[in-house]
Scaffold this active site. Structure first.
Site, mmCIF file in Angstrom:
data_model
loop_
_atom_site.group_PDB
_atom_site.id
_atom_site.type_symbol
_atom_site.label_atom_id
_atom_site.label_comp_id
_atom_site.label_asym_id
_atom_site.label_seq_id
_atom_site.Cartn_x
_atom_site.Cartn_y
_atom_site.Cartn_z
ATOM 1 N N LEU A 17 0.814 -1.207 0.000
ATOM 2 C CA LEU A 17 0.000 0.000 0.000
ATOM 3 C C LEU A 17 0.851 1.262 0.000
ATOM 4 O O LEU A 17 0.501 2.258 -0.640
ATOM 5 C CB LEU A 17 -0.941 -0.001 1.214
ATOM 6 N N ASP A 60 15.678 0.176 8.597
ATOM 7 C CA ASP A 60 14.998 -0.728 9.511
ATOM 8 C C ASP A 60 14.279 0.137 10.532
ATOM 9 O O ASP A 60 14.917 0.767 11.384
ATOM 10 C CB ASP A 60 16.020 -1.638 10.198
ATOM 11 N N VAL A 61 12.946 0.193 10.464
ATOM 12 C CA VAL A 61 12.205 1.105 11.338
ATOM 13 C C VAL A 61 12.194 0.661 12.796
ATOM 14 O O VAL A 61 11.768 1.412 13.672
ATOM 15 C CB VAL A 61 10.748 1.309 10.861
ATOM 16 N N SER A 155 -5.647 -0.224 11.245
ATOM 17 C CA SER A 155 -6.299 -1.377 10.633
ATOM 18 C C SER A 155 -7.678 -1.519 11.245
ATOM 19 O O SER A 155 -7.934 -1.054 12.361
ATOM 20 C CB SER A 155 -5.479 -2.646 10.908
ATOM 21 N N TYR A 168 -1.161 -7.691 17.120
ATOM 22 C CA TYR A 168 -1.420 -6.840 15.963
ATOM 23 C C TYR A 168 -2.480 -5.782 16.292
ATOM 24 O O TYR A 168 -2.300 -4.593 15.996
ATOM 25 C CB TYR A 168 -1.869 -7.697 14.786
ATOM 26 N N LYS A 172 -2.122 -1.647 16.349
ATOM 27 C CA LYS A 172 -2.936 -0.783 15.494
ATOM 28 C C LYS A 172 -3.924 0.047 16.315
ATOM 29 O O LYS A 172 -4.255 1.181 15.954
ATOM 30 C CB LYS A 172 -3.673 -1.621 14.456
ATOM 31 N N PHE A 201 -7.243 -5.424 2.037
ATOM 32 C CA PHE A 201 -6.740 -4.797 0.820
ATOM 33 C C PHE A 201 -5.732 -5.721 0.165
ATOM 34 O O PHE A 201 -5.053 -6.498 0.837
ATOM 35 C CB PHE A 201 -6.067 -3.450 1.134
#
Length: 263
Positions: A17, A60-61, A155, A168, A172, A201
């Site tokens: 995305l 690398d975040v 999300s 997760y 989010k 998506f």
């Protein structure tokens, strides 16, 4: 704010995305700083977009130093082009499903929780906090004196996560929760904060789903009965950049979907 002639930092911008966002903003005249771990994909995207208005920086975040290096390289490029930073799109995210306790009565490993939180939450906040000081001092534009915008990605799992999505959904949900206070922190600088919460998506994450799993999720959509397309996601990002009244809010992009507890 018009994206043309402004620089946008996009994490995970070499795929999925975020890549659709990069392509869309680039087509609108923006300068794109792509941050991603995948150097080969990054090189391919720069070859596609052209190096005059796009740069790739391997990042690398989950590593503060890596983010700092990428921002410093972006700033060096900005000094060359004269196109100030207009926004950040924090697109990096992972999903690693796991029940909080498995069938053997073993708890979800803290390593898997840390992996998800470090990329989805910590990585987002770290990128934002390191980029914002270079946005607060740019020349404001327009009648409202706007300086820029922060776009985050949550999300639908932030609101109705399924079984196995504890880590997760936590990551989010945190992104959704921090949107308003972030907007309030940045309001005096003319910088907005908007979060987009997509449901199903077409992306790298959904490519790993089995056909049955994906079909079950599509069945939970109200209308349209299909996965969203990356260009549809990119469109709402551009709307969020261009519409100054979008601030401190979470936009659900989900076709009316409310995820069931289990597939």
């Amino acid at each position: 704010m018009k994206p043309g002639n402004r620089t946008f930092i996009i994490s995970a911008g070499a795929s999925g995305l975020a890549l659709a966002v990069a392509r869309d903003l680039h087509s609108s005249g923006a300068y794109i700083s792509l941050l991603d771990l995948n150097a080969s994909s990054g090189s391919e995207i720069i070859a596609e977009l052209g190096s005059s208005r796009a740069r790739f920086f391997e990042t690398d975040v989950s590593d503060t130093g890596s983010i700092k290096a990428a921002i410093q390289k972006t700033l060096k490029w900005v000094k060359q082009t004269g196109k100030e930073i207009g926004g950040v799109v924090a697109g990096a995210g992972v999903g690693l499903p796991g029940l909080i306790v498995d069938r053997k009565n073993e708890p979800l490993s803290i390593e898997s929780i840390d992996f998800v939180l470090n990329i989805n939450l910590r990585g987002t906040l770290d990128l934002i906090r390191q980029a914002v000081p270079y946005m607060t001092t740019v020349k404001p534009e327009g009648p409202d004196g706007e300086r820029g915008v922060i776009i985050m990605i949550a999300s639908s799992a932030a609101f109705d996560g399924q079984m196995g999505q504890v880590a997760y959904a936590a990551s989010k949900g945190a992104i959704a929760s921090l949107t308003l206070p972030l907007a309030r922190d940045l309001s005096k600088y003319g910088i907005r904060a908007v979060t987009i919460a997509p449901a199903l998506f077409e992306s790298n994450m959904t490519k790993m789903m089995g056909k049955k799993v994906k079909q079950s999720l599509e069945n939970a959509m109200e209308f349209p009965k299909r996965a969203g397309q990356p260009v549809e996601f990119a469109r709402i990002v551009r709307d969020s950049i261009e519409n100054v009244m979008l601030n401190g809010t979470v936009l659900r992009l989900d076709g009316g979907m409310r995820m069931p507890a289990r597939l």
